[in-house]
Write an enzyme that holds these catalytic residues in place. Structure first.
Site, PDB file in Angstrom:
ATOM      1  N   SER A 156      45.814  39.865  46.145  1.00  0.00           N
ATOM      2  CA  SER A 156      45.893  40.388  47.502  1.00  0.00           C
ATOM      3  C   SER A 156      45.425  39.405  48.563  1.00  0.00           C
ATOM      4  O   SER A 156      45.495  39.696  49.748  1.00  0.00           O
ATOM      5  CB  SER A 156      45.092  41.683  47.623  1.00  0.00           C
ATOM      6  OG  SER A 156      43.764  41.463  47.201  1.00  0.00           O
ATOM      7  N   HIS A 187      38.396  40.655  50.331  1.00  0.00           N
ATOM      8  CA  HIS A 187      39.342  40.746  51.437  1.00  0.00           C
ATOM      9  C   HIS A 187      38.731  40.201  52.716  1.00  0.00           C
ATOM     10  O   HIS A 187      37.550  39.867  52.765  1.00  0.00           O
ATOM     11  CB  HIS A 187      39.775  42.202  51.655  1.00  0.00           C
ATOM     12  CG  HIS A 187      40.780  42.674  50.653  1.00  0.00           C
ATOM     13  ND1 HIS A 187      41.183  43.981  50.543  1.00  0.00           N
ATOM     14  CD2 HIS A 187      41.483  42.005  49.701  1.00  0.00           C
ATOM     15  CE1 HIS A 187      42.070  44.089  49.574  1.00  0.00           C
ATOM     16  NE2 HIS A 187      42.258  42.905  49.045  1.00  0.00           N
ATOM     17  N   ASP A 226      42.657  48.225  54.430  1.00  0.00           N
ATOM     18  CA  ASP A 226      42.110  48.770  53.197  1.00  0.00           C
ATOM     19  C   ASP A 226      41.722  50.231  53.241  1.00  0.00           C
ATOM     20  O   ASP A 226      41.159  50.736  52.276  1.00  0.00           O
ATOM     21  CB  ASP A 226      40.862  47.952  52.799  1.00  0.00           C
ATOM     22  CG  ASP A 226      41.239  46.565  52.346  1.00  0.00           C
ATOM     23  OD1 ASP A 226      40.343  45.711  52.262  1.00  0.00           O
ATOM     24  OD2 ASP A 226      42.427  46.335  52.068  1.00  0.00           O
TER      25      ASP A 226
END
Lengths: 187, 138
Positions: free
Chosen positions: A64, A104, A130
């Protein structure tokens, strides 16, 4: 016959010596092994103290954050309270109740005067933020969810950990070989 | 580094939503030397808006981002860009807020090593109008 008897006695003595020597050497190698394990643990704990993070080194588990990070890359984290969380930073966080850490980027922060902060994250390679990953009803992350901030990285090396996780037989093989090596190796 | 912006807020039940259009002209160079040296894999660029409101002393929202790979053109000349992400405030702090600062920053991603965050020099201050826009479309 006397020669044969003498030779037999000598060889018995020799065997005794060898057996004794092997036992001592074995203890020595075991202690050596223990020292190596302790040193490794000390280094790991030391890293935890210096970086302020409970997990100073993590392996990237998903794609990701591509193309910056790929599965198997190793990240080095710090988690110093004096460093404020700001947008653009890459954070590693855990969602309450889940074990797996997520890597992230912070895309939104709202910080109050007293330092209370809530923030939103998103993977570079994901189309949406998210919020879908957070707990039910949870819209923001807080400082307590953060394991650390990514400060540096090395590519590929973590793939060994992923392999060991996905193929337990591989893990046992690695541990067995390591143990064998340390016990047999002569300094 | 230059940005021109035009903006307005739309009324939403709970939080202000800001609309910003902007131009970016940027040269990611360090004099004659490109920032893309042998150990730079890519740059993660992002435009962030920073402001303070009654509710929160500090707010930062990323409006737009872009990945620039080694080998891409280091000159950016974007016009009339709309923000990529919704510019929601946590409350109603955008209406009449005179001081929203837009800054372009980037994360240098090396092949291996440290991950620095760099803020570009040159930022633009944007005021939001005192009233909500109900008629403009985005």
């Amino acid at each position: 016959r006397e020669e044969a008897a003498a030779a037999a006695m000598l060889s018995l003595d020799f065997l005794d010596d060898v057996r004794r020597m092997n036992k001592r050497q074995l203890y020595y190698q075991v202690l050596n092994f223990g020292m190596i394990v302790s040193s490794a643990l000390m280094i790991w704990k030391g890293l935890m103290v210096v970086t302020g993070s409970e997990s100073p080194i993590v392996v990237v588990l998903s794609g990701s954050m591509e193309p910056a990070f790929h599965r198997g890359d190793l990240l080095f984290l710090t988690n110093r309270i004096e460093d404020p969380i700001r947008v653009g930073e890459i954070v590693v966080f855990r969602i309450e109740g889940r074990e797996i850490p997520i890597v992230h980027r912070v895309i939104k922060i709202h910080e109050k005067q007293n330092g209370d902060i809530k923030f939103l994250t998103k993977g570079d390679n994901n189309a949406v933020d998210d919020r879908g990953l957070y707990k039910r009803g949870q819209h923001w992350l807080e400082k307590k969810d953060v394991v650390g901030r990514a400060r540096g990285f090395v590519p590929y090396i973590g793939i060994v950990t992923i392999l060991m996780n996905d193929y337990p037989k591989f893990k046992y093989a690695v541990l067995f070989l390591l143990g064998l090596f340390v016990l047999v190796h002569r300094e | 580094l230059r940005k021109n912006v035009e903006d307005f807020t739309g009324p939403r039940e709970r939080s202000d939503l800001g609309f910003v259009t902007f131009d970016i002209t940027a040269d990611i160079l360090n004099g004659k030397i490109s920032i893309f040296d042998w150990n730079v894999k890519q740059l993660f660029l992002y435009l962030s808006a920073e402001y303070s409101t009654k509710n929160n002393a500090l707010n930062q929202v990323v409006l737009w981002d872009k990945i620039m790979l080694r080998g891409d053109n280091p000159r950016l000349s974007l016009k009339d860009m709309k923000s990529k992400y919704f510019f929601f405030d946590d409350g109603n702090g955008l209406k009449g807020n005179r001081n929203i600062t837009l800054t372009l920053s980037w994360n240098v991603v090396p092949n291996a090593g440290i991950l620095p965050l760099v803020t570009g020099s040159g930022h633009v201050s944007v005021p939001f109008p005192d009233t909500y826009e109900t008629t403009k479309s985005y």
